[in-house]
Scaffold this motif. Structure first.
Motif, PDB file in Angstrom:
ATOM      1  N   VAL A 296     -13.549  19.726  -0.458  1.00 30.35           N
ATOM      2  CA  VAL A 296     -12.587  18.640  -0.634  1.00 30.35           C
ATOM      3  C   VAL A 296     -13.374  17.409  -1.073  1.00 30.35           C
ATOM      4  N   VAL A 297     -13.075  16.909  -2.270  1.00 30.74           N
ATOM      5  CA  VAL A 297     -13.863  15.827  -2.847  1.00 30.74           C
ATOM      6  C   VAL A 297     -12.941  14.720  -3.340  1.00 30.74           C
ATOM      7  N   PRO A 298     -13.478  13.514  -3.498  1.00 31.46           N
ATOM      8  CA  PRO A 298     -12.661  12.417  -4.029  1.00 31.46           C
ATOM      9  C   PRO A 298     -12.485  12.512  -5.534  1.00 31.46           C
ATOM     10  N   SER A 299     -11.401  11.960  -5.994  1.00 29.34           N
ATOM     11  CA  SER A 299     -11.168  11.840  -7.433  1.00 29.34           C
ATOM     12  C   SER A 299     -12.278  11.035  -8.077  1.00 29.34           C
ATOM     13  N   ALA A 300     -12.664  11.425  -9.274  1.00 30.20           N
ATOM     14  CA  ALA A 300     -13.668  10.650 -10.009  1.00 30.20           C
ATOM     15  C   ALA A 300     -13.111   9.327 -10.509  1.00 30.20           C
ATOM     16  N   PHE A 301     -11.783   9.260 -10.685  1.00 26.67           N
ATOM     17  CA  PHE A 301     -11.159   8.072 -11.266  1.00 26.67           C
ATOM     18  C   PHE A 301     -10.415   7.219 -10.256  1.00 26.67           C
ATOM     19  N   GLY A 302     -10.203   7.732  -9.040  1.00 25.80           N
ATOM     20  CA  GLY A 302      -9.484   6.967  -8.039  1.00 25.80           C
ATOM     21  C   GLY A 302      -8.075   6.632  -8.485  1.00 25.80           C
ATOM     22  N   VAL A 303      -7.667   5.384  -8.259  1.00 27.10           N
ATOM     23  CA  VAL A 303      -6.305   4.975  -8.579  1.00 27.10           C
ATOM     24  C   VAL A 303      -6.072   4.858 -10.084  1.00 27.10           C
ATOM     25  N   ALA A 306      -4.279   8.471 -13.226  1.00 29.56           N
ATOM     26  CA  ALA A 306      -3.059   8.693 -14.013  1.00 29.56           C
ATOM     27  C   ALA A 306      -3.095   7.909 -15.311  1.00 29.56           C
ATOM     28  N   GLN A 307      -3.653   6.700 -15.271  1.00 34.36           N
ATOM     29  CA  GLN A 307      -3.725   5.894 -16.489  1.00 34.36           C
ATOM     30  C   GLN A 307      -4.692   6.499 -17.509  1.00 34.36           C
ATOM     31  N   VAL A 308      -5.818   7.025 -17.027  1.00 34.95           N
ATOM     32  CA  VAL A 308      -6.739   7.712 -17.931  1.00 34.95           C
ATOM     33  C   VAL A 308      -6.058   8.939 -18.528  1.00 34.95           C
ATOM     34  N   GLY A 309      -5.308   9.679 -17.690  1.00 31.17           N
ATOM     35  CA  GLY A 309      -4.569  10.819 -18.206  1.00 31.17           C
ATOM     36  C   GLY A 309      -3.560  10.407 -19.260  1.00 31.17           C
ATOM     37  N   ALA A 310      -2.902   9.274 -19.063  1.00 31.45           N
ATOM     38  CA  ALA A 310      -1.948   8.773 -20.059  1.00 31.45           C
ATOM     39  C   ALA A 310      -2.650   8.476 -21.379  1.00 31.45           C
ATOM     40  N   ALA A 311      -3.866   7.943 -21.302  1.00 34.96           N
ATOM     41  CA  ALA A 311      -4.632   7.658 -22.524  1.00 34.96           C
ATOM     42  C   ALA A 311      -4.998   8.951 -23.250  1.00 34.96           C
ATOM     43  N   TRP A 326     -14.566  12.666 -22.242  1.00 34.24           N
ATOM     44  CA  TRP A 326     -14.045  11.390 -22.745  1.00 34.24           C
ATOM     45  C   TRP A 326     -13.498  10.548 -21.598  1.00 34.24           C
ATOM     46  N   ALA A 327     -13.853   9.270 -21.570  1.00 38.59           N
ATOM     47  CA  ALA A 327     -13.418   8.302 -20.556  1.00 38.59           C
ATOM     48  C   ALA A 327     -14.008   8.568 -19.180  1.00 38.59           C
ATOM     49  N   ALA A 328     -15.090   9.330 -19.118  1.00 41.83           N
ATOM     50  CA  ALA A 328     -15.716   9.601 -17.818  1.00 41.83           C
ATOM     51  C   ALA A 328     -16.118   8.306 -17.142  1.00 41.83           C
ATOM     52  N   PRO A 329     -15.905   8.197 -15.813  1.00 40.99           N
ATOM     53  CA  PRO A 329     -16.267   6.977 -15.099  1.00 40.99           C
ATOM     54  C   PRO A 329     -17.774   6.800 -15.050  1.00 40.99           C
ATOM     55  N   VAL A 330     -18.204   5.557 -14.941  1.00 39.67           N
ATOM     56  CA  VAL A 330     -19.632   5.262 -14.943  1.00 39.67           C
ATOM     57  C   VAL A 330     -20.217   5.201 -13.545  1.00 39.67           C
ATOM     58  N   SER A 331     -19.373   5.146 -12.520  1.00 36.38           N
ATOM     59  CA  SER A 331     -19.872   5.063 -11.149  1.00 36.38           C
ATOM     60  C   SER A 331     -19.333   6.212 -10.330  1.00 36.38           C
ATOM     61  N   ALA A 332     -20.050   6.561  -9.246  1.00 34.56           N
ATOM     62  CA  ALA A 332     -19.644   7.669  -8.395  1.00 34.56           C
ATOM     63  C   ALA A 332     -18.505   7.243  -7.488  1.00 34.56           C
ATOM     64  N   PRO A 333     -17.542   8.133  -7.189  1.00 38.17           N
ATOM     65  CA  PRO A 333     -16.437   7.806  -6.294  1.00 38.17           C
ATOM     66  C   PRO A 333     -16.884   7.753  -4.848  1.00 38.17           C
ATOM     67  N   VAL A 334     -16.054   7.103  -4.020  1.00 41.28           N
ATOM     68  CA  VAL A 334     -16.349   7.038  -2.588  1.00 41.28           C
ATOM     69  C   VAL A 334     -15.932   8.332  -1.924  1.00 41.28           C
TER      70      VAL A 334
END
Length: 336
Positions: A296-303, A306-311, A326-334
Motif C-alpha cells: 500500500v503506497v501513496p499516490s505519486a501526484f497526491g491531490v 486527477a488534474q494530471v489525468g485530465a491533461a 509524461w508529467a512525472a512529479p519531481v518530488s517523492a510523495p509522503v
C-alpha cells in the motif's frame, strides 16, 4: 454494451500532422473547488487557477466560466492550447461526453463535452476524476510499469480505479469503483446514499469530519485537524482508529476480489502520511489470514492526480502523444 476503456498507455498519433509543442488545459471539478491548469509540452504546469465550485448556485456555469478564463490566460501568455480535459466525480459517460449524475456537484445529464467545445472551439475530453487519476498514476506515477493496481483517492468521498493492463475499468454503466458505498460495518451508521455502514461514512475526509462533530467533537475541525489531534483528543483518536480499520477492511475485500499488484492511496487524507498508512497496512494484513497483503503506497501526484489525468486525456483528444513518464512529479510523495 460494455463501454470502452480509457487508455492509460502511451499513445501513437493518428494519421496526419497533429500539433506539436503546444499546451493543454486541464480542469478537475470537486465538491468544494474547481482546479484549472495549463500544462506545457513537457508536462509541467504553466498557469493554475482555483475557484469555488458554486454547487448551490450555477455549477455548470461556474465550470464553463473557468474553462473560458483558463483559455484566455493561456492565450494572453502566448501559449496556444491544443485541447482541454475536464474530469468530474459521479457517473461519467466518457464516450458520450456526458456527466449523467454527480450529487456532490449537482450535475445531472450535463452534455459537458458539447458545452465546453461550444465555448472554446477546442478538442474536449470528459472523464471521471478517479479514473483520470488512475491514468496519471499508470503513465507516470505509482502504477507505472504495473499490469494491474487499484487507486483510491480519499477526499470528500471515496472512489476507486481498477487498472488492468494499463487501462482503467469503467464498468458496464460507467459506475465501476464506487467503493465509498461498500458496507464495512453492516447495520452501522447511515450514509447519505440510503445504506448503512458505508466506507465513506467512516474513512472519507468529509465523513470523518462529520462523524467527529456528530459524536461531540470540537465543531469545525476538518480531517487534517482531527488527525493532528489524535494524540491529545480521545474522541479524535477513536474516530481516526475506526477510519483506518474500516479502510483496511475495504482494502482486504478489494485484494481478495482483484488480487492487485499494488494499492495506491491518494487524495487529501493520504497527506497524513505514515499516521494513516501504518495503521491501514496493519488492518489490511490482519484481515488477510491466509495470503500476503499487497503493498500500500501513496499516490505519486497526491491531490493533483486527477488534474494530471485530465491533461493526459486532453493531449489524446488533441492528437498529441503522451510519452511514458509524461508529467512525472519531481518530488517523492509522503507516506511511503
Amino acid at each position: 454494451m460494455i463501454p470502452p476503456v480509457i487508455s492509460a498507455r502511451s499513445d501513437t498519433s493518428p494519421p496526419g500532422e497533429p500539433p506539436t509543442g503546444r499546451s493543454v488545459l486541464a480542469v478537475d471539478v470537486g465538491a468544494t473547488t474547481m482546479k484549472g491548469a495549463v500544462f506545457g509540452e513537457d508536462g509541467q504546469v504553466r498557469h493554475s487557477i482555483v475557484v469555488p465550485s458554486r454547487a448551490d448556485g450555477d455549477p455548470v456555469g461556474a465550470l464553463r466560466e473557468l474553462c473560458r478564463r483558463l483559455r484566455a490566460e493561456a492565450l494572453a501568455s502566448d501559449v496556444a492550447p491544443a485541447g482541454i480535459g475536464v474530469v468530474t466525480p459521479g457517473i461519467v459517460d466518457e464516450a458520450a461526453g456526458l456527466v449523467r449524475y454527480a450529487s456532490n456537484i449537482r450535475f445531472r445529464d450535463v452534455p459537458l463535452r458539447a458545452l465546453v467545445h461550444d465555448d472554446l472551439a477546442l478538442p474536449v475530453a470528459i472523464g471521471h476524476d478517479a479514473r483520470a487519476a488512475g491514468v496519471a498514476e499508470a503513465v507516470a506515477g505509482a502504477g507505472r510499469g504495473l499490469a494491474n493496481f487499484v487507486l483510491l483517492p480519499l477526499g470528500t468521498g471515496i472512489a476507486a480505479t481498477v487498472v488492468l493492463d494499463g487501462d482503467p475499468v469503467p464498468g458496464t454503466a460507467w459506475s465501476a469503483g464506487e467503493v465509498g458505498h461498500m458496507p464495512v460495518y453492516p447495520g452501522g451508521e447511515p450514509c447519505s446514499c440510503g445504506q448503512r455502514g458505508c466506507l465513506e461514512v467512516y474513512a472519507s475526509a468529509g465523513g470523518l469530519a462529520r462523524r467527529y462533530a456528530r459524536l461531540g467533537g470540537t465543531p469545525g475541525l476538518d480531517s487534517r485537524a482531527i488527525a493532528a489531534a489524535t494524540a491529545t483528543d480521545p474522541l479524535a483518536g477513536s474516530v481516526w482508529d475506526t477510519a483506518t480499520q474500516a479502510l483496511g477492511i475495504a482494502l482486504a475485500t478489494l485484494t481478495l476480489t482483484l488480487d492487485p499488484a499494488r494499492i495506491v492511496l491518494g487524495g487529501g487524507l493520504a497527506e497524513a502520511g505514515t499516521h494513516l498508512f501504518d495503521p491501514v497496512r496493519d488492518a489490511l494484513r490482519a484481515a488477510l489470514a491466509w495470503r500476503t497483503a499487497p503493498e500500500v503506497v501513496p499516490s505519486a501526484f497526491g491531490v493533483q492526480a486527477a488534474q494530471v489525468g485530465a491533461a493526459i486525456l486532453a493531449r489524446r483528444a488533441a492528437g498529441l502523444p503522451v510519452p511514458d513518464g509524461w508529467a512525472a512529479p519531481v518530488s517523492a510523495p509522503v507516506g511511503s
